[in-house]
Every structure is written in structure tokens, then in C-alpha cells.
Motif scaffolding. Sequence first.
Motif, PDB file in Angstrom:
ATOM      1  N   THR A  83       0.859  -1.185   0.000  1.00 25.17           N
ATOM      2  CA  THR A  83       0.000   0.000   0.000  1.00 25.17           C
ATOM      3  C   THR A  83       0.893   1.231   0.000  1.00 25.17           C
ATOM      4  OG1 THR A  83      -1.736  -1.126   1.231  1.00 25.17           O
ATOM      5  CG2 THR A  83      -1.780   1.285   1.227  1.00 25.17           C
ATOM      6  N   PHE A  84       0.707   2.101  -0.979  1.00 24.02           N
ATOM      7  CA  PHE A  84       1.487   3.331  -1.108  1.00 24.02           C
ATOM      8  C   PHE A  84       0.548   4.525  -1.084  1.00 24.02           C
ATOM      9  CE2 PHE A  84       4.237   0.165  -3.007  1.00 24.02           C
ATOM     10  CZ  PHE A  84       5.494   0.516  -2.540  1.00 24.02           C
ATOM     11  N   THR A  85       0.933   5.542  -0.341  1.00 22.47           N
ATOM     12  CA  THR A  85       0.175   6.806  -0.336  1.00 22.47           C
ATOM     13  C   THR A  85       1.154   7.959  -0.457  1.00 22.47           C
ATOM     14  OG1 THR A  85       0.237   6.984   2.070  1.00 22.47           O
ATOM     15  CG2 THR A  85      -1.676   5.891   1.100  1.00 22.47           C
ATOM     16  N   LEU A  86       0.754   8.963  -1.195  1.00 24.85           N
ATOM     17  CA  LEU A  86       1.509  10.195  -1.356  1.00 24.85           C
ATOM     18  C   LEU A  86       0.499  11.320  -1.472  1.00 24.85           C
ATOM     19  CD1 LEU A  86       4.085  11.852  -1.894  1.00 24.85           C
ATOM     20  CD2 LEU A  86       3.808  11.307  -4.327  1.00 24.85           C
ATOM     21  N   GLY A  87       0.571  12.256  -0.532  1.00 23.03           N
ATOM     22  CA  GLY A  87      -0.431  13.307  -0.574  1.00 23.03           C
ATOM     23  C   GLY A  87      -0.027  14.530   0.236  1.00 23.03           C
ATOM     24  N   ALA A  88      -0.864  15.532   0.124  1.00 25.82           N
ATOM     25  CA  ALA A  88      -0.692  16.778   0.874  1.00 25.82           C
ATOM     26  C   ALA A  88      -2.048  17.196   1.417  1.00 25.82           C
ATOM     27  CB  ALA A  88      -0.105  17.868  -0.012  1.00 25.82           C
ATOM     28  N   GLU A  89      -2.011  17.816   2.613  1.00 19.07           N
ATOM     29  CA  GLU A  89      -3.250  18.218   3.281  1.00 19.07           C
ATOM     30  C   GLU A  89      -3.124  19.663   3.744  1.00 19.07           C
ATOM     31  OE1 GLU A  89      -5.769  15.741   6.248  1.00 19.07           O
ATOM     32  OE2 GLU A  89      -4.423  16.976   7.461  1.00 19.07           O
ATOM     33  N   VAL A  90      -4.180  20.423   3.539  1.00 21.99           N
ATOM     34  CA  VAL A  90      -4.243  21.823   3.965  1.00 21.99           C
ATOM     35  C   VAL A  90      -5.390  21.965   4.950  1.00 21.99           C
ATOM     36  CG1 VAL A  90      -4.520  24.226   3.264  1.00 21.99           C
ATOM     37  CG2 VAL A  90      -3.309  22.620   1.768  1.00 21.99           C
ATOM     38  N   GLN A  91      -5.109  22.561   6.114  1.00 19.99           N
ATOM     39  CA  GLN A  91      -6.132  22.812   7.126  1.00 19.99           C
ATOM     40  C   GLN A  91      -6.152  24.294   7.462  1.00 19.99           C
ATOM     41  OE1 GLN A  91      -5.295  20.340  10.490  1.00 19.99           O
ATOM     42  NE2 GLN A  91      -5.872  18.450   9.473  1.00 19.99           N
ATOM     43  N   TYR A  92      -7.356  24.839   7.607  1.00 18.25           N
ATOM     44  CA  TYR A  92      -7.490  26.250   7.937  1.00 18.25           C
ATOM     45  C   TYR A  92      -8.744  26.458   8.776  1.00 18.25           C
ATOM     46  CZ  TYR A  92      -7.878  31.307   7.480  1.00 18.25           C
ATOM     47  OH  TYR A  92      -7.980  32.645   7.741  1.00 18.25           O
ATOM     48  N   THR A  93      -8.580  27.230   9.853  1.00 16.78           N
ATOM     49  CA  THR A  93      -9.701  27.569  10.718  1.00 16.78           C
ATOM     50  C   THR A  93     -10.043  29.040  10.515  1.00 16.78           C
ATOM     51  OG1 THR A  93      -9.049  25.929  12.371  1.00 16.78           O
ATOM     52  CG2 THR A  93     -10.536  27.672  13.086  1.00 16.78           C
ATOM     53  N   PHE A  94     -11.294  29.306  10.167  1.00 16.23           N
ATOM     54  CA  PHE A  94     -11.737  30.680   9.910  1.00 16.23           C
ATOM     55  C   PHE A  94     -11.942  31.422  11.229  1.00 16.23           C
ATOM     56  CE2 PHE A  94     -12.999  28.191   6.235  1.00 16.23           C
ATOM     57  CZ  PHE A  94     -12.568  28.971   5.194  1.00 16.23           C
ATOM     58  N   ASP A  95     -11.403  32.617  11.278  1.00 16.43           N
ATOM     59  CA  ASP A  95     -11.499  33.428  12.493  1.00 16.43           C
ATOM     60  C   ASP A  95     -12.636  34.446  12.335  1.00 16.43           C
ATOM     61  OD1 ASP A  95     -10.823  34.350  15.005  1.00 16.43           O
ATOM     62  OD2 ASP A  95      -9.296  35.724  14.267  1.00 16.43           O
ATOM     63  N   PHE A  96     -13.866  33.918  12.216  1.00 20.02           N
ATOM     64  CA  PHE A  96     -15.000  34.808  11.990  1.00 20.02           C
ATOM     65  C   PHE A  96     -15.252  35.725  13.191  1.00 20.02           C
ATOM     66  CE2 PHE A  96     -16.215  31.291   9.046  1.00 20.02           C
ATOM     67  CZ  PHE A  96     -16.205  32.033   7.889  1.00 20.02           C
ATOM     68  N   TRP A  97     -15.013  35.238  14.388  1.00 22.07           N
ATOM     69  CA  TRP A  97     -15.375  36.001  15.593  1.00 22.07           C
ATOM     70  C   TRP A  97     -14.173  36.684  16.251  1.00 22.07           C
ATOM     71  CZ3 TRP A  97     -20.060  35.672  14.276  1.00 22.07           C
ATOM     72  CH2 TRP A  97     -20.607  34.462  13.827  1.00 22.07           C
ATOM     73  N   GLY A  98     -13.025  36.611  15.602  1.00 21.39           N
ATOM     74  CA  GLY A  98     -11.865  37.344  16.101  1.00 21.39           C
ATOM     75  C   GLY A  98     -11.159  36.703  17.278  1.00 21.39           C
ATOM     76  N   GLY A  99     -11.444  35.426  17.550  1.00 22.01           N
ATOM     77  CA  GLY A  99     -10.813  34.777  18.691  1.00 22.01           C
ATOM     78  C   GLY A  99      -9.314  34.628  18.519  1.00 22.01           C
ATOM     79  N   GLN A 100      -8.891  34.180  17.340  1.00 17.55           N
ATOM     80  CA  GLN A 100      -7.461  34.008  17.107  1.00 17.55           C
ATOM     81  C   GLN A 100      -6.731  35.345  17.110  1.00 17.55           C
ATOM     82  OE1 GLN A 100      -7.108  31.830  13.451  1.00 17.55           O
ATOM     83  NE2 GLN A 100      -7.719  29.878  14.366  1.00 17.55           N
ATOM     84  N   ARG A 101      -7.379  36.343  16.546  1.00 17.16           N
ATOM     85  CA  ARG A 101      -6.768  37.668  16.554  1.00 17.16           C
ATOM     86  C   ARG A 101      -6.637  38.189  17.986  1.00 17.16           C
ATOM     87  NH1 ARG A 101      -8.773  42.363  12.554  1.00 17.16           N
ATOM     88  NH2 ARG A 101      -7.950  40.792  11.138  1.00 17.16           N
ATOM     89  N   ALA A 102      -7.640  37.942  18.806  1.00 14.86           N
ATOM     90  CA  ALA A 102      -7.576  38.387  20.203  1.00 14.86           C
ATOM     91  C   ALA A 102      -6.456  37.662  20.948  1.00 14.86           C
ATOM     92  CB  ALA A 102      -8.916  38.150  20.888  1.00 14.86           C
ATOM     93  N   VAL A 103      -6.281  36.372  20.692  1.00 14.95           N
ATOM     94  CA  VAL A 103      -5.196  35.625  21.332  1.00 14.95           C
ATOM     95  C   VAL A 103      -3.846  36.204  20.932  1.00 14.95           C
ATOM     96  CG1 VAL A 103      -4.035  33.388  21.433  1.00 14.95           C
ATOM     97  CG2 VAL A 103      -6.523  33.508  21.599  1.00 14.95           C
ATOM     98  N   LEU A 104      -3.709  36.551  19.644  1.00 21.05           N
ATOM     99  CA  LEU A 104      -2.458  37.149  19.184  1.00 21.05           C
ATOM    100  C   LEU A 104      -2.226  38.500  19.842  1.00 21.05           C
ATOM    101  CD1 LEU A 104       0.015  37.332  17.385  1.00 21.05           C
ATOM    102  CD2 LEU A 104      -1.458  38.142  15.524  1.00 21.05           C
ATOM    103  N   ARG A 105      -3.270  39.319  19.905  1.00 17.11           N
ATOM    104  CA  ARG A 105      -3.135  40.630  20.541  1.00 17.11           C
ATOM    105  C   ARG A 105      -2.763  40.477  22.016  1.00 17.11           C
ATOM    106  NH1 ARG A 105      -4.988  45.313  18.227  1.00 17.11           N
ATOM    107  NH2 ARG A 105      -6.012  45.128  16.188  1.00 17.11           N
TER     108      ARG A 105
END
Length: 480
Positions: free
Chosen positions: A128-150
Amino acid sequence: MKNIVLLSLVVGSLAGCAGMGGLDQAPRATMSTPVAVGATENSLLQWPSAHWWEIYQDPRLNSLIDRALEQSPDLRLARVRLEQAAAIAEHAGAQRWPKVNADVSAVRKRYSQEYDAGAPLASNYGSTFTLGAEVQYTFDFWGGQRAVLRAALGETAARNAEVQAARLMLTSRVVGAWFELAHLLSMRELARESLDVRHQTLRIVERRVLAGLDTEVEHQQAQGDLPAMERDILRLNEQIALQRHGLSALAGLPINTLSDVEPRMMSVADSNLPASVPAELIGHRPDVVAARWRVEAASQNVKAAKADFYPNISLRAFAGFARQSLSIGLSDWLNAGSRNYGIGPAMTLPIFDAGKLRARYKGRAAELDAAIETYNQTLLVAVRDVADQFISLEALVRQSSAQEQTLAARQTAFDLARRQYEAGLTDYLTVLNAQNVLLRERQQQLDLKTRGLLLNAELNRALGGGFDAADTTNSLAWKL
């Protein structure tokens, strides 16, 4: 797909908002203003420079402070804490960007007929062989990630200000210890001069005893003054050695580094002090600036906790190749039939958590109140600190003027008493009293001079020692 995501956002928003239960309407602490704690606007004042200790024009002191800024463990610790906060801020900033992962795997195994696969793989060895790439992204609609950064950047700014506060405290303590050492050395020199005067007086007494003008009582009294002065000199020698050790340790240097240093007493020109503390002090005191940044960080943590009540939308996309076969060549598993790809949006919805989110929000709100009250207390202490220095310096000017007049009178009284004693017009007790009073006044003059130097250094410290809040703010990379 777009309709499903939009519907999920609407339903999640309603559910998230319903969970707040009026928490964000609770009364909160308020920040004090400089005027509210006694500072005034438009107060003219010359702020210290970043190298404020250079006003004393002592190259040896400048060199010692330079070495202390390099070697002090306390200052190094403050810098390490700044680096730690900067790393946390960097991590918080990285959380806002998409994550890309690659996956390559190869498995050789025997396929189970009952579980893994059917013919022709079942009961046979295959790959069994697998070769791949995965992209993950969480949308910061409510500004939580931005607030954590600030919040992380606010903590970094606070740590940066604390480095400057540690630097200011170190330099002011070194300057203070330097002047204390100079005071002890001057006191020892005064004691040695007084010992010489005692020897001169003893010779006068001895001549009068031989002439029959004085008795052995005066002779023994004059002789007894000598070991007392020598005792005082030995005590000062001990204090000087201890002060040098303390100064070396304060600067982070080997204990005997300053064993031969002899700082001198100096005069500092009187500065024109304003009648009140300027409101601009809040931007020149690193401790006040650090407390203010912690209020900002705590405020952003509250926003991040509030954002947790709302749904979290994330997206996962993957693409690659996968193939199972008894034997696979490169041309086999990279063909079109081996391709796999997909996209998977996901949403987490806070419906019931047994009060976990509410408790977290309350905790963050309490931390904000604590940060505000800490700021208020720090501001109050800062304004009082500067006001106290103003009062003490103004009082010292008047005390020094009165002391000069007193010392001149005591010196004249001693000179007259000794001349009268030599002429047989007064007794030895009068000379001894005049001499002791003169010695105390000279010591008092040294004390006032040293206090003037220490108060000058304390004023520079209280005014921030050349710190400017704009430097801290501009040094941050606000990756928003």
C-alpha cells in the motif's frame, strides 16, 4: 455547499449567543487617569536621558554600570522572560495561518480475507502506497485568534517594559551604592582628619601639664580620645569593605573586583522642579507602561473567551495518490486511477459544556479587573514617588543652606576655644565639647551632601530614567 456553510453559521451564531447569558454586561473595573491621582497637564519638566548617570561625569561609574548591564543576572532573567513571551506571541501568530502537511507512506503486509480486501489481495502479500498533501485552515469569523495574538503581543510589550524597568532599577541601585561608598570613604577621611586634630590637642595638653597649667585628668582625657577615633576608623574600614562587596555582587562581578575603587563625593547642580507631577509620566515609567500593556492583554483574553461561545468553522482539503496491489511500480501508482482528493468543511458548535465556557469567561474577566486595579495602584505609586522626590529635594536645599551657616559658626567656636585654651583662658572641657560639636556638624554636612546625590538619582529613577513608551510600542511587530 455555500448554502450549507451559511446555514451552519446562522444556526451556530444563534446557539453561541444564547450561551452568554448576559455575562458581558456585568460591571467591570475602570482605569484611573493621571489627573485623577494627582498629576497635572502641561507641566514643564526635563525628562532624563537614557544614560542619565552620565550627568555625574564619573568615568569609573559609567564603566561599572556598563559592566553591570552586561553581567547582572536579574537583567538577564528579565530578557529571557521577554524572549519567552515573544515566542508565545510568534506561536499565536502562526495559528492564524493555514497548515500544510505532506504524507508519504509505504506498507507491505498480508491482506486479511475477512477484513482488509477481496480478491486478488485477500490472503496474499501486497503493498500500500500513499503520497499526498493536506491543507487545514480555521476561519477566524469572531476574532478569537486575533484576540489571542493581541493578548500575546500585549504580554510581550509588558515584558519588554519590564526589561527596561529592571535596567532602570539596576542602574539606580548601582548609582546609589556608588554614592554610599563615596560617603563612607569621606566619613573615614573626616575621621582621620579629626584624629590628627586630637593628636594636636594632645600635644597642647601635654605642654600645659608640663607647665603645671593642667592636671593628669586633662592629659588622660585627651589620650582617651585617640583610641576612640581609631575605633571609629576601623568600623568605617569594615563598612567600606562590605559596601564594595555588595556593589560587586549588585553588578554581577566577582566579589573582590572593586576592592580598590574609591569614588569621590561630588556636587549636583540644583534643577528647577515643577510644582506638580506631569501627566506624561505614564509614558516614561516602565512599570506603569508594563501594567497598562497587561490590561490590554487581559482585555484581549476576554475577547478570545467570548469568541469561544460562537461556532468554529474549519476547512480541510487533501490531494494525492493512493494504491493497493500485489506489486506496484512507480508508473502504476502515479496514474490517474490512483489519484484521490477531497474537501471537508467542519463546524464545532458549543451547545452544552456544563458551564465550562462561562467559567472561563468569568475567570478572564476577573483577570482583566485585577490587571486594571494593578495598573491603578501602579499609577498612584508612580505619581506619589515623583511627588515625594520633589518635596525631599526642595527641603534638602533649605537644609543645606542652614547647615552651611551652622558649620561655619561651629568652626569659629572651635577655633576660639582652642586659642583661649592655649592662652589659659578656658579649660580643656570647653575645647573638647567644641571639637565634638564641630565633628558632628561636619558629619551632618557629609550626610546632606550624600542625600542630595541619592535624591538626584532617585528622581531620575522615579521619572523613568529616559524610558519612552513609544519605543516599546514601535518595537512590536503587530502581525494582524
